[in-house]
Design a protein around this motif. Sequence first.
Motif, PDB file in Angstrom:
ATOM      1  N   ASP A   1       9.799  11.936  -0.446  1.00 15.49           N
ATOM      2  CA  ASP A   1      10.469  13.026  -1.011  1.00 15.49           C
ATOM      3  C   ASP A   1      11.027  12.348  -2.446  1.00 15.49           C
ATOM      4  O   ASP A   1      12.064  12.052  -2.706  1.00 15.49           O
ATOM      5  CB  ASP A   1      11.936  13.220  -0.264  1.00 15.49           C
ATOM      6  N   SER A   2       9.891  12.394  -3.412  1.00 15.33           N
ATOM      7  CA  SER A   2      10.240  11.623  -4.622  1.00 15.33           C
ATOM      8  C   SER A   2       9.176  12.132  -5.628  1.00 15.33           C
ATOM      9  O   SER A   2       8.489  13.281  -5.256  1.00 15.33           O
ATOM     10  CB  SER A   2       9.775  10.188  -4.535  1.00 15.33           C
ATOM     11  N   SER A   3       9.516  11.936  -6.666  1.00 20.59           N
ATOM     12  CA  SER A   3       8.641  12.177  -7.934  1.00 20.59           C
ATOM     13  C   SER A   3       7.465  11.584  -8.157  1.00 20.59           C
ATOM     14  O   SER A   3       7.254  10.364  -7.678  1.00 20.59           O
ATOM     15  CB  SER A   3       9.516  12.439  -9.198  1.00 20.59           C
ATOM     16  N   ILE A   4       6.590  12.046  -8.869  1.00 23.18           N
ATOM     17  CA  ILE A   4       5.165  11.324  -9.331  1.00 23.18           C
ATOM     18  C   ILE A   4       5.443  11.344 -10.694  1.00 23.18           C
ATOM     19  O   ILE A   4       5.895  12.347 -11.514  1.00 23.18           O
ATOM     20  CB  ILE A   4       3.995  12.363  -9.103  1.00 23.18           C
ATOM     21  N   ASP A   5       5.443  10.066 -11.451  1.00 21.66           N
ATOM     22  CA  ASP A   5       5.221  10.134 -12.762  1.00 21.66           C
ATOM     23  C   ASP A   5       4.188   9.586 -13.161  1.00 21.66           C
ATOM     24  O   ASP A   5       3.655   8.553 -12.780  1.00 21.66           O
ATOM     25  CB  ASP A   5       6.269   9.238 -13.205  1.00 21.66           C
ATOM     26  N   GLU A   6       3.648  10.158 -14.502  1.00 15.56           N
ATOM     27  CA  GLU A   6       2.471   9.455 -14.984  1.00 15.56           C
ATOM     28  C   GLU A   6       2.763   8.814 -16.468  1.00 15.56           C
ATOM     29  O   GLU A   6       3.386   9.612 -17.160  1.00 15.56           O
ATOM     30  CB  GLU A   6       1.343  10.378 -15.331  1.00 15.56           C
ATOM     31  N   ARG A   7       2.623   7.628 -16.570  1.00 13.36           N
ATOM     32  CA  ARG A   7       2.919   6.758 -17.926  1.00 13.36           C
ATOM     33  C   ARG A   7       1.804   7.333 -18.743  1.00 13.36           C
ATOM     34  O   ARG A   7       0.453   6.918 -18.727  1.00 13.36           O
ATOM     35  CB  ARG A   7       2.914   5.434 -17.733  1.00 13.36           C
ATOM     36  N   LYS A   8       2.229   8.015 -20.023  1.00 16.08           N
ATOM     37  CA  LYS A   8       1.087   8.214 -20.964  1.00 16.08           C
ATOM     38  C   LYS A   8       0.309   7.102 -21.641  1.00 16.08           C
ATOM     39  O   LYS A   8      -0.880   7.241 -21.976  1.00 16.08           O
ATOM     40  CB  LYS A   8       1.555   9.303 -21.939  1.00 16.08           C
ATOM     41  N   SER A   9       1.270   6.264 -21.795  1.00 16.65           N
ATOM     42  CA  SER A   9       0.681   4.861 -22.620  1.00 16.65           C
ATOM     43  C   SER A   9      -0.399   4.221 -21.758  1.00 16.65           C
ATOM     44  O   SER A   9      -1.278   3.759 -22.296  1.00 16.65           O
ATOM     45  CB  SER A   9       1.733   4.013 -22.591  1.00 16.65           C
ATOM     46  N   ASP A  10      -0.489   4.268 -20.569  1.00 16.75           N
ATOM     47  CA  ASP A  10      -1.428   3.415 -19.722  1.00 16.75           C
ATOM     48  C   ASP A  10      -2.071   4.122 -18.690  1.00 16.75           C
ATOM     49  O   ASP A  10      -3.167   3.498 -17.996  1.00 16.75           O
ATOM     50  CB  ASP A  10      -0.920   2.009 -19.300  1.00 16.75           C
ATOM     51  N   GLY A  11      -1.767   5.432 -18.534  1.00 15.45           N
ATOM     52  CA  GLY A  11      -2.389   6.232 -17.543  1.00 15.45           C
ATOM     53  C   GLY A  11      -2.114   5.866 -16.101  1.00 15.45           C
ATOM     54  O   GLY A  11      -2.918   6.471 -15.076  1.00 15.45           O
ATOM     55  N   VAL A  12      -1.110   5.172 -15.932  1.00 19.11           N
ATOM     56  CA  VAL A  12      -0.865   4.843 -14.524  1.00 19.11           C
ATOM     57  C   VAL A  12       0.078   5.866 -13.977  1.00 19.11           C
ATOM     58  O   VAL A  12       1.076   6.188 -14.419  1.00 19.11           O
ATOM     59  CB  VAL A  12      -0.104   3.304 -14.418  1.00 19.11           C
ATOM     60  N   VAL A  13      -0.362   6.400 -12.780  1.00 20.55           N
ATOM     61  CA  VAL A  13       0.599   7.330 -11.961  1.00 20.55           C
ATOM     62  C   VAL A  13       1.347   6.381 -10.969  1.00 20.55           C
ATOM     63  O   VAL A  13       0.757   5.667 -10.140  1.00 20.55           O
ATOM     64  CB  VAL A  13      -0.409   8.125 -11.174  1.00 20.55           C
ATOM     65  N   VAL A  14       2.618   6.762 -10.932  1.00 21.73           N
ATOM     66  CA  VAL A  14       3.724   6.046 -10.210  1.00 21.73           C
ATOM     67  C   VAL A  14       4.159   6.859  -9.264  1.00 21.73           C
ATOM     68  O   VAL A  14       4.839   8.030  -9.378  1.00 21.73           O
ATOM     69  CB  VAL A  14       4.988   5.512 -11.019  1.00 21.73           C
ATOM     70  N   TRP A  15       4.117   6.798  -7.915  1.00 20.47           N
ATOM     71  CA  TRP A  15       4.985   7.238  -6.843  1.00 20.47           C
ATOM     72  C   TRP A  15       5.959   6.368  -6.213  1.00 20.47           C
ATOM     73  O   TRP A  15       5.645   5.275  -5.525  1.00 20.47           O
ATOM     74  CB  TRP A  15       3.866   7.760  -5.811  1.00 20.47           C
ATOM     75  N   SER A  16       7.177   6.815  -6.024  1.00 21.49           N
ATOM     76  CA  SER A  16       8.205   5.963  -5.642  1.00 21.49           C
ATOM     77  C   SER A  16       8.730   6.374  -4.403  1.00 21.49           C
ATOM     78  O   SER A  16       8.660   7.703  -3.965  1.00 21.49           O
ATOM     79  CB  SER A  16       9.321   5.794  -6.755  1.00 21.49           C
ATOM     80  N   ASP A  17       9.605   5.553  -3.613  1.00 18.61           N
ATOM     81  CA  ASP A  17      10.275   5.859  -2.255  1.00 18.61           C
ATOM     82  C   ASP A  17       9.209   6.806  -1.319  1.00 18.61           C
ATOM     83  O   ASP A  17       9.499   7.454  -0.613  1.00 18.61           O
ATOM     84  CB  ASP A  17      11.306   6.719  -2.488  1.00 18.61           C
ATOM     85  N   VAL A  18       8.001   6.117  -1.124  1.00 19.33           N
ATOM     86  CA  VAL A  18       7.075   6.463  -0.200  1.00 19.33           C
ATOM     87  C   VAL A  18       7.263   5.428   0.845  1.00 19.33           C
ATOM     88  O   VAL A  18       7.632   4.215   1.095  1.00 19.33           O
ATOM     89  CB  VAL A  18       5.669   6.081  -0.765  1.00 19.33           C
ATOM     90  N   VAL A  19       7.543   6.121   2.084  1.00 20.13           N
ATOM     91  CA  VAL A  19       7.968   5.368   3.528  1.00 20.13           C
ATOM     92  C   VAL A  19       6.825   5.442   4.465  1.00 20.13           C
ATOM     93  O   VAL A  19       6.914   6.349   5.199  1.00 20.13           O
ATOM     94  CB  VAL A  19       9.373   5.819   4.190  1.00 20.13           C
ATOM     95  N   PRO A  20       6.016   4.460   4.894  1.00 12.12           N
ATOM     96  CA  PRO A  20       5.150   4.520   5.808  1.00 12.12           C
ATOM     97  C   PRO A  20       5.802   4.386   7.234  1.00 12.12           C
ATOM     98  O   PRO A  20       6.795   3.915   7.384  1.00 12.12           O
ATOM     99  CB  PRO A  20       4.378   3.038   5.622  1.00 12.12           C
ATOM    100  N   ASN A  21       5.364   5.105   8.158  1.00 11.65           N
ATOM    101  CA  ASN A  21       6.069   5.499   9.515  1.00 11.65           C
ATOM    102  C   ASN A  21       5.271   5.942  10.386  1.00 11.65           C
ATOM    103  O   ASN A  21       4.172   6.480  10.292  1.00 11.65           O
ATOM    104  CB  ASN A  21       7.335   6.064   9.371  1.00 11.65           C
ATOM    105  N   GLY A  22       5.498   5.594  11.676  1.00  8.33           N
ATOM    106  CA  GLY A  22       4.884   6.315  12.940  1.00  8.33           C
ATOM    107  C   GLY A  22       5.378   5.747  14.147  1.00  8.33           C
ATOM    108  O   GLY A  22       6.223   4.769  14.269  1.00  8.33           O
ATOM    109  N   HIS A  23       5.087   6.133  15.356  1.00  9.94           N
ATOM    110  CA  HIS A  23       5.245   5.981  16.629  1.00  9.94           C
ATOM    111  C   HIS A  23       4.187   4.990  17.219  1.00  9.94           C
ATOM    112  O   HIS A  23       2.834   5.685  17.146  1.00  9.94           O
ATOM    113  CB  HIS A  23       5.298   7.019  17.464  1.00  9.94           C
TER     114      HIS A  23
END
Length: 188
Positions: free
Chosen positions: A101-123
């Motif tokens: 439940d987070s934002s995606i940001d793209e850094r224009k200077s280096d083309g890196v796409v950042v996705w924060s607060d990603v939570v791997p989970n499962g049963h």
Amino acid sequence: MMKSIKKLFSRKNKSPKSIRTTTSESGSEAQGPCETDNEKVVRAYVQKLNDHDMDGAKELIADGCVCIFTKADNMELEWTELAAEMVRIYDAFPDFNFRFDSSIDERKSDGVVVWSDVVPNGHHTGKPYGFGPCPAIETSGKYAENSPETIYFHVNEQGKISKKVIECSGDMSGPPGLYTQIGGFPLM
């Protein structure tokens, strides 16, 4: 290599734009209205992972893609090695997903796409799960939720992910975090 990773992380809060996204009940995310092509590649890749579609995810990966885990002393895995581990995780955790439940940001200077607060989970309701040379833990039914991650996706000019840098905010990260939560590494 380490110097370039530190440089990448030092620019963490200087992103020129942020796109707010929402998560649906299935764990998939609605597309942001102003996404760049690189952001669309990242969103499609994460959706393929949540759909357990490794063939589809592979289509978005460049040859020679590496995945760097900062929590594990910048351990590098080739994407093919990570993909094989993901299949084992899917077999052991049939509902495994990357919740966000987070934002995606793209850094224009280096083309890196950042996705924060990603939570791997499962049963753990599927097959027994073992990590590396460690013994497999019999199906436990336990819920495992790793610490939130920030993932830095490098997307090349061909629109393929060429590198992923995974930065975890806590002790439970990657396959070892899942393994620990279902009963592995009991002496730690």
